[in-house]
Design a protein around this motif. Sequence first.
Motif: not given
Length: 369
Positions: A48-60, A62-64, A237-244
Amino acid sequence: MQTKPRYILVLALATFITSLTLGHSQKDDFVVVIDAGHGGRDPGAISNGYKEKEIALDVVLQLGLELETYNDIKVIYTRKTDKFIELWKRADIANKADADLFISIHCNSVTNSKPYGTETWVLGEKNTGRNFEIAKRENEVIFLEENYEENYEGFNPSSPESTIAIGIEQEVYVEQSIELARKIENNFVNKAKRKSRGLKQHSLLVIRNTYMPSVLVELGFISNKREGAYLNSKKGQLTMARSLKEAVISYKKELDQNVGSNISGFDLNNNDEPDETKYSFVDVIFKVQIAASSKNLATKSYNFNGLTDISKDKDGKLYKYYYGSTSDYDKVKSLLQEAKTKGYTSSFVVAYKNGQRVDVSEVLKSVTN
């Protein structure tokens, strides 16, 4: 790649139970290595136009940022940019950092657009059904690496039998990995309001050689248009990062309560601590957990560095080994220190009430209630 000589692995197996370390190490900082899955020439899933590597990096990233606000937490990234990192190097980064946790972030994708929800994986040997297909997909990244046959000693991601033997080093940390995974999934449900598909186990190469509790987190399905859009959004991404982040903090807090000097508000090194009678419980039994392993060992002192009064129970495929048994919390503190002097430097206190395991922190809170 620097690999362990085989004779060391054999020796490690022969003395497995006497060299286990189960908690976080006695360092000033609690070290968390966060790993953005895939990267560079390995895009991971694309849908759907989304790349796993980009979303994973953005969340990482933010989590950091979230974790770095804590003075006693040190964050290490396997990658902070769009670069390719071999799977073995990711574990190597964590091991060299003497990390307390390793968290690898990914996104799911299937041909069917309906599935959605989070999953958190720990090391295991369940090689059937969808579990194997997920592990196969994640492990096939090795084919993009140079000298993968040498680095992974002929490991074949397409073979269920090939996955059974991996993970000897991680075995001791399975219980703690499961505890962290549960916290992550609970937070995804309760804080992020996401659907959880649960905690799962399989032989995943990225966590097979890490010497600390390790999990692989699937944030959701980018093949599902609605979930993919959520994971690609800044809010999501912010919500998922904060949950982690909250899961990591909760996990660390429980470890601090077990191995630290300050438990449930009491400074156990303070001469003004409450009377001893307040630490005795009629219906609670405390033990010191010193090991967890698939090895079923006789509870003899020669297997446990001279410690006597050893007990064990079986939890799934794991045998858990305990030292001592008492209703006196002050006594179990002494037993804990004794276990540490015998080499079990990261052993920790557990509690049982009416035969069921309960949180030590909850038991101690009852002292003040």
